[in-house]
Design an enzyme around this catalytic site. Sequence first.
Site, mmCIF file in Angstrom:
data_model
loop_
_atom_site.group_PDB
_atom_site.id
_atom_site.type_symbol
_atom_site.label_atom_id
_atom_site.label_comp_id
_atom_site.label_asym_id
_atom_site.label_seq_id
_atom_site.Cartn_x
_atom_site.Cartn_y
_atom_site.Cartn_z
ATOM 1 C CB VAL A 37 24.722 -14.525 -7.660
ATOM 2 C CG1 VAL A 37 26.227 -14.298 -7.798
ATOM 3 C CG2 VAL A 37 24.456 -15.570 -6.585
ATOM 4 C CG ASP A 104 28.034 -20.779 -7.238
ATOM 5 O OD1 ASP A 104 28.184 -20.295 -6.093
ATOM 6 O OD2 ASP A 104 26.954 -20.760 -7.852
#
Length: 245
Positions: A37, A104
Amino acid sequence: MANTNQQKFPDVQGGGSLILAWQIKNKTVLVVGGGEVAAGRILNVLNADANVIVIVSSSLPISRRSLPPTLLPTWSSSPSTTRPPLPRSGKLCKEHHIPANIADVPSECDFYFGSVHRDGPLQIMVSTNGKGPRLAASIRKWIGNQLPAGVGNAIERIGELRVKLRKIVPDPADGPRRMRWMTKVSDAYSWDDMCALTDEDMDNLLIFYPSGKAPELQVLKAMRGGKVPEDLDVFDGSFGFSIGA
């Protein structure tokens, strides 16, 4: 009495994000964390010519000199420290009014990294507002496959034409007229035609700006080699004929 010329706008939907092209060239971006990520985030900001500071591992000492000045007072009072927990870094950004993306945790994000299709100057971003990043990637791939080949090169050529036009007609008051003519030119040629325009073609195309016309491609090709429109024997549909009894 209703205004019949009033433009019809779509209904307000709400719940979306304001998608912008954020210019961050030479600005500093801090990436806290590692893995796939973080690597994607780093690639995104490097593509935008930003200066990137990366804090990767909790076992790696970090010099205070590498941190943005606004974070120094609250990050640590010691000469060096280790990476703070991610929620803490996000909180610090909010306290100092620094836009942040918290992986997230969509509700804590000031902005999202959408799935981007890139072809030269062309960038198309698909965002699901943090609800389905994987779906955004699939939609982005589908859109990319629908685009004609060479679309990025065509946009590059049109951009070069705009620069040339602004040089010969620099007055801001001529902005609306420039925009109308550029719109006409953009609609006149196919992607392949625009990719094939030479520097000479674009210089010849500018000859037609005062008249507000966008000539057919065959006219531009016939002008190669120094010819002017008056010397051409090309039918452009501007005249007709009749047969009498």
